[in-house]
Scaffold this active site. Structure first.
Site, PDB file in Angstrom:
ATOM      1  N   GLN A 101      30.163  14.500 -38.290  1.00 47.50           N
ATOM      2  CA  GLN A 101      31.147  15.500 -38.717  1.00 47.50           C
ATOM      3  C   GLN A 101      31.792  15.114 -40.046  1.00 47.50           C
ATOM      4  OE1 GLN A 101      32.590  18.980 -38.619  1.00 47.50           O
ATOM      5  NE2 GLN A 101      31.671  18.372 -36.678  1.00 47.50           N
ATOM      6  N   HIS A 126      22.917  19.667 -40.382  1.00 47.66           N
ATOM      7  CA  HIS A 126      23.492  21.018 -40.375  1.00 47.66           C
ATOM      8  C   HIS A 126      25.009  21.059 -40.453  1.00 47.66           C
ATOM      9  CE1 HIS A 126      24.800  21.553 -36.036  1.00 47.66           C
ATOM     10  NE2 HIS A 126      24.058  20.467 -35.909  1.00 47.66           N
ATOM     11  N   THR A 136       5.373  12.341 -36.445  1.00 44.14           N
ATOM     12  CA  THR A 136       5.180  12.804 -37.817  1.00 44.14           C
ATOM     13  C   THR A 136       6.492  13.353 -38.366  1.00 44.14           C
ATOM     14  OG1 THR A 136       2.882  13.301 -37.364  1.00 44.14           O
ATOM     15  CG2 THR A 136       3.872  14.418 -39.263  1.00 44.14           C
ATOM     16  N   GLY A 177      21.650  14.759 -35.273  1.00 48.53           N
ATOM     17  CA  GLY A 177      22.739  13.798 -35.123  1.00 48.53           C
ATOM     18  C   GLY A 177      22.753  13.184 -33.735  1.00 48.53           C
ATOM     19  N   THR A 178      22.479  14.012 -32.736  1.00 51.10           N
ATOM     20  CA  THR A 178      22.455  13.530 -31.355  1.00 51.10           C
ATOM     21  C   THR A 178      21.400  12.440 -31.183  1.00 51.10           C
ATOM     22  OG1 THR A 178      23.212  15.668 -30.516  1.00 51.10           O
ATOM     23  CG2 THR A 178      22.042  14.245 -28.959  1.00 51.10           C
ATOM     24  N   CYS A 215      32.874  23.883 -22.821  1.00 49.88           N
ATOM     25  CA  CYS A 215      32.799  24.896 -21.771  1.00 49.88           C
ATOM     26  C   CYS A 215      32.798  26.295 -22.356  1.00 49.88           C
ATOM     27  CB  CYS A 215      33.969  24.749 -20.819  1.00 49.88           C
ATOM     28  SG  CYS A 215      34.039  26.033 -19.584  1.00 49.88           S
ATOM     29  N   ASN A 274      35.155  15.668 -34.375  1.00 52.21           N
ATOM     30  CA  ASN A 274      34.761  17.062 -34.538  1.00 52.21           C
ATOM     31  C   ASN A 274      35.749  18.044 -33.911  1.00 52.21           C
ATOM     32  OD1 ASN A 274      33.409  15.499 -32.353  1.00 52.21           O
ATOM     33  ND2 ASN A 274      32.896  17.528 -31.590  1.00 52.21           N
TER      34      ASN A 274
HETATM   35  C1  LIG Z   1      27.562  17.931 -34.356  1.00 53.33           C
HETATM   36  C2  LIG Z   1      27.880  16.531 -33.987  1.00 53.33           C
HETATM   37  C3  LIG Z   1      26.930  15.722 -33.349  1.00 53.33           C
HETATM   38  C4  LIG Z   1      25.573  16.227 -32.927  1.00 53.33           C
HETATM   39  O1  LIG Z   1      24.750  16.495 -34.013  1.00 53.33           O
HETATM   40  P1  LIG Z   1      23.480  17.480 -33.826  1.00 53.33           P
HETATM   41  O2  LIG Z   1      22.750  17.360 -35.123  1.00 53.33           O
HETATM   42  O3  LIG Z   1      24.038  18.837 -33.590  1.00 53.33           O
HETATM   43  O4  LIG Z   1      22.707  16.963 -32.689  1.00 53.33           O
HETATM   44  C5  LIG Z   1      27.274  14.411 -33.063  1.00 53.33           C
HETATM   45  N1  LIG Z   1      28.484  13.929 -33.391  1.00 53.33           N
HETATM   46  C6  LIG Z   1      29.412  14.671 -34.004  1.00 53.33           C
HETATM   47  C7  LIG Z   1      30.735  14.062 -34.346  1.00 53.33           C
HETATM   48  C8  LIG Z   1      29.150  16.002 -34.331  1.00 53.33           C
HETATM   49  O5  LIG Z   1      30.082  16.741 -34.928  1.00 53.33           O
END
Ligand SMILES: *Cc1c(COP(=O)(O)O)cnc(C)c1O
Length: 384
Positions: free
Chosen positions: A180, A202, A238, A69-70, A326, A152
């Site tokens: 989220q 995930h 890939t 997601g990041t 944190c 989130n």
């Molecule tokens: C978890 C999350 C992300 C990051 O996703 P990852 O797959 O863990 O990198 C980005 N935005 C929101 C709102 C999330 O809850």
């Protein structure tokens, strides 16, 4: 251990795992290879893309698979802003302090290191972005608006269709982080009216380390990963075939079972919210009371060290979160809680409880029995 942290991550669904397994050892081909083993992998990859596109109501070629997601958020922001620069077009990014760091830190870097301009939009007391603040902020030099579908940390759902409409009327690209949200909300890009949307596997019972970015046909991106021509030359490397297969299956199941999953968690969430507010003194619900994720309860407790509370909950057998990044050391309230305007004596005492498929009424009972005792314990320690 009772797991109450489904917003942090979810276990991989058994059916998802079963779908993935053949692509590790039997069908391990590279989808870019010409031979039959490669073609088999390519077929699986393109079937996964079609499956994702069906959930999103878009074309398969509008899906870019990423590593998480990041990365999807990074590609959306960096990619559109760099493409805008290349076209000598707009330089402003509009976003909000309530965004995940994957968006907010990327926007800040684009401002500080790459010379773009950044404006934070106003939020209301529930952490939702006010549509009128977007209308006011838009200027002829705006390139991109990025606002999340659901938060989130505090569960609040933004009025994305309204916000995206405003951007569209002004010819500005609109990105939404739906990482989220996708576990519980409709991610139909036609209905939402967005140009770009991030997803991460995930958070909806898929594997970690795989994501997707929807990019509406015609929206220009400058790729941030260059190399081979994978993913329509938008994201080289890939493809992670087994994880992508799992991502697509998990998203498909999330759509199929959306109502049943929500119906399972809503009464549990409502019991937590109702009882915590009723039985514990000096507590407030964070985020919107109704327009919030069905599995999400979040609070702030006055004069409570949130990290200490989490450690005590952990010792008592409950996995929760503060929502704040944190972990130890100098405690700082999260940007999201700060943006909501809580004073220091409240802001450090945040707690997030997020439910999922394995949550039961017994888990909730047991949690609700333990929490008031631990909150009082932490408060007493605080006074000494
Ligand atoms: C978890 C999350 C992300 C990051 O996703 P990852 O797959 O863990 O990198 C980005 N935005 C929101 C709102 C999330 O809850």
């Amino acid at each position: 251990m009772i797991y109450l942290d489904y917003a942090a991550t979810t276990p991989v669904d058994r059916r998802v795992l079963d779908a993935m397994l053949p692509y590790f050892r039997e069908n391990y081909g590279n989808p870019s290879s010409v031979h039959r083993l490669g073609q088999k992998a390519e077929t699986a990859l393109e079937a996964a893309r079609e499956k994702v596109a069906a959930v999103l109501h878009c074309k398969a070629e509008e899906i870019i698979f990423t590593s998480c997601g990041t990365e999807s958020d990074n590609l959306a922001l960096r990619g559109t802003m760099m493409a805008s620069r290349k076209a000598s077009s707009g330089t402003w990014i509009l976003t909000a302090k309530t965004e995940h760091h994957a968006v907010s830190k990327t926007a800040e870097q684009l401002e500080k290191e790459y010379g773009f301009q950044l404006e934070w939009l106003d939020i209301n007391e529930h952490g939702a972005v006010k549509p009128e603040s977007l209308s006011k902020a838009i200027c002829s030099d705006t390139a991109l608006t990025s606002l999340m579908l659901a938060n989130n940390e505090i569960g609040t759902i933004n009025p994305i269709a309204d916000l995206a409409n405003i951007a569209k009327a002004n010819n500005i690209l609109f990105h939404t982080d739906a990482v989220q949200a996708a576990a519980y909300l409709d991610v139909n890009v036609e209905k939402l009216g967005v140009d770009l949307m991030s997803l991460g596997g995930h958070k909806f019972y898929g594997p970690k380390g795989v994501g997707a970015l929807y990019v509406r046909k015609g929206a220009k991106l400058l790729p941030h990963m260059t190399g081979g021509g994978q993913e329509n030359s938008q994201r080289a490397g890939t493809q992670n075939v087994p994880y992508i297969v799992g991502f697509a299956e998990a998203l498909h199941l999330a759509m199929e079972e959306r109502e049943a999953r929500a119906a399972h968690v809503i009464p549990l969430r409502d019991r937590i919210i109702g009882q915590v507010l009723e039985t514990i003194p000096d507590v407030q619900l964070t985020g919107h009371p109704e327009h919030r994720l069905p599995n999400h309860a979040s609070f702030v407790f006055k004069d409570v060290d949130g990290n200490l509370l989490l450690q005590m909950l952990d010792s008592a057998g409950f996995a929760c979160s503060s929502g704040s990044a944190c972990k130890t050391g100098n405690p700082e309230p999260s940007e999201v809680i700060t943006a909501l305007g809580y004073s220091h004596d409240w802001a450090l005492g945040s707690l997030r409880i997020t439910l999922g498929t394995d949550s039961t009424p017994e888990h909730v009972d047991s949690f609700l029995k333990t929490l008031p005792v631990l909150v009082e314990k932490v408060r007493n320690l605080n006074q000494r």
